[in-house]
Design a protein around this motif. Structure first.
Motif, PDB file in Angstrom:
ATOM      1  N   ILE A 162      80.534  -7.347 -10.578  1.00  0.00           N
ATOM      2  CA  ILE A 162      81.606  -6.579 -11.156  1.00  0.00           C
ATOM      3  C   ILE A 162      82.336  -7.777 -12.061  1.00  0.00           C
ATOM      4  O   ILE A 162      82.821  -7.136 -13.276  1.00  0.00           O
ATOM      5  N   LYS A 191      78.459  -8.352  -5.188  1.00  0.00           N
ATOM      6  CA  LYS A 191      79.090  -7.248  -5.803  1.00  0.00           C
ATOM      7  C   LYS A 191      80.164  -7.803  -6.767  1.00  0.00           C
ATOM      8  O   LYS A 191      80.382  -7.366  -7.759  1.00  0.00           O
ATOM      9  N   GLU A 229      81.933   4.800 -13.092  1.00  0.00           N
ATOM     10  CA  GLU A 229      81.059   4.002 -12.267  1.00  0.00           C
ATOM     11  C   GLU A 229      81.653   2.789 -11.867  1.00  0.00           C
ATOM     12  O   GLU A 229      81.634   2.470 -10.912  1.00  0.00           O
ATOM     13  N   THR A 283      84.669  -2.013  -3.366  1.00  0.00           N
ATOM     14  CA  THR A 283      84.411  -3.180  -3.262  1.00  0.00           C
ATOM     15  C   THR A 283      85.644  -3.814  -2.640  1.00  0.00           C
ATOM     16  O   THR A 283      85.782  -4.585  -1.573  1.00  0.00           O
ATOM     17  N   ASN A 287      82.995   1.178  -8.326  1.00  0.00           N
ATOM     18  CA  ASN A 287      82.369   0.042  -7.699  1.00  0.00           C
ATOM     19  C   ASN A 287      83.525  -0.963  -7.327  1.00  0.00           C
ATOM     20  O   ASN A 287      83.504  -1.680  -6.274  1.00  0.00           O
TER      21      ASN A 287
END
Length: 333
Positions: free
Chosen positions: A171, A167, A182, A190, A186
């Motif tokens: 990112i 993740k 969004e 995270t 995220n």
């Protein structure tokens, strides 16, 4: 006075039936070493442990109480270990902690948990059914059995850590490409997962270091190197979390800077528009007043005169701004 009572039955709404999962107790023995694995213990199992092994009431209370911190308490005949490990909750997309309580002595290991760690449940079941596994994990004593248990618990942490790492990497790649809501969600999720993971692992590090010293009295000769491996694993997990923390904080700061830069560009454009239409606002405001003595009230070319008073200053202001700073009219997303 008579009271009439009518029966009422709501067929649509029924109370949900919650079934409690049963307690599971596995007793695994090999050459005088016992492993008692209890899943979802109740008061009955706690009383049994107190009567059979003589565990202190306060330790039993610690096992019954949720959200205890990771710790190790050493006594003359046994040691009590509380381990908190990270567990991913798919329903709410967050990381919580799961507790495993362990009692260890020279000839037994007792584990208590809620069955959240499937590898631990599978290990106990396989040892119960497979004599070769019992011999492999238990013939060298209780401390080496504890090593295998903790090793499996820590190995279970790495897939979740890899998932967070994936993740963070995604990112880091996308932060310059989009400024969407969004992406912000995220980054925030995270970041929270890393914070929760660190809050679980941080107190566990000191417990593992203490355990490495305390477990020596249960270990055969020249076997202390096994728990060096456990220490290496927890330090590796911590180092990876520190790295992910730095990367996600950098991505969060970069995202905020890029968002602010975009907002500043929009505010510059809005300011330019306001300055450019200032003559229009001023002139139209003056000539639209409903008072006597408005100049050129009956003049045939009054419209074009007013139009020139608005149009010419507006063009002049726009040209001056464009010459002084051409980039003011360009927004890069």
């Amino acid at each position: 006075m008579f009271m009439l009572t009518l029966p009422f039955q709501n067929a649509k709404k029924q109370q949900p039936v919650i079934k409690a999962l049963p307690t599971e107790v596995k007793l695994i023995e090999h050459e005088g070493i016992k492993w008692v694995d209890i899943i979802r213990p109740t008061n009955k199992e706690f009383e049994m442990l107190k009567d059979v092994y003589g565990f202190h009431e306060l330790l039993i209370e610690d096992c019954m109480t949720e959200h205890q911190r990771s710790k190790i308490d050493s006594y003359e005949d046994y040691s009590f270990i509380v381990l908190h490990l990270p567990k991913y909750r798919k329903d709410c997309d967050r990381i919580d902690s799961v507790e495993v309580d362990i009692f260890i002595s020279h000839d037994y290991v007792v584990t208590l948990h809620e069955g959240e760690f499937k590898p631990l449940v599978d290990l106990a079941q396989n040892c119960q059914l497979n004599e070769a596994l019992r011999k492999e994990y238990m013939e060298k004593g209780s401390a080496l059995l504890l090593y295998e248990i903790i090793k499996i618990l820590f190995d279970y942490c790495f897939p979740l850590l890899d998932k967070i790492g994936a993740k963070v990497s995604e990112i880091n790649k996308q932060v310059f490409l989009t400024r969407s809501k969004e992406m912000l969600e995220n980054i925030s999720k995270t970041k929270m997962q890393i914070i929760n993971y660190r809050s679980v692992i941080k107190p566990l590090r000191s417990v593992v270091i203490t355990l490495e010293k305390d477990i020596v009295k249960y270990l055969p000769k020249d076997m202390d190197i096994y728990f060096d491996d456990i220490t290496d694993k927890i330090e590796k997990i911590w180092d990876m979390l520190e790295n992910y923390k730095e990367v996600i904080e950098s991505a969060d700061s970069t995202f905020a800077s890029l968002t602010n830069h975009t907002m500043n560009g929009l505010m510059r454009i809005f300011t330019i528009v306001q300055v450019a239409i200032l003559p229009m606002t001023l002139v139209s405001g003056l000539f639209s007043m409903n008072v006597q003595g408005i100049p050129m009230h009956n003049y045939v070319m009054a419209f074009w005169v007013v139009f020139g008073m608005i149009f010419i200053p507006t063009i002049c202001i726009a040209v001056v701004l464009l010459i002084n700073n051409p980039t003011l009219f360009i927004i890069s997303f």
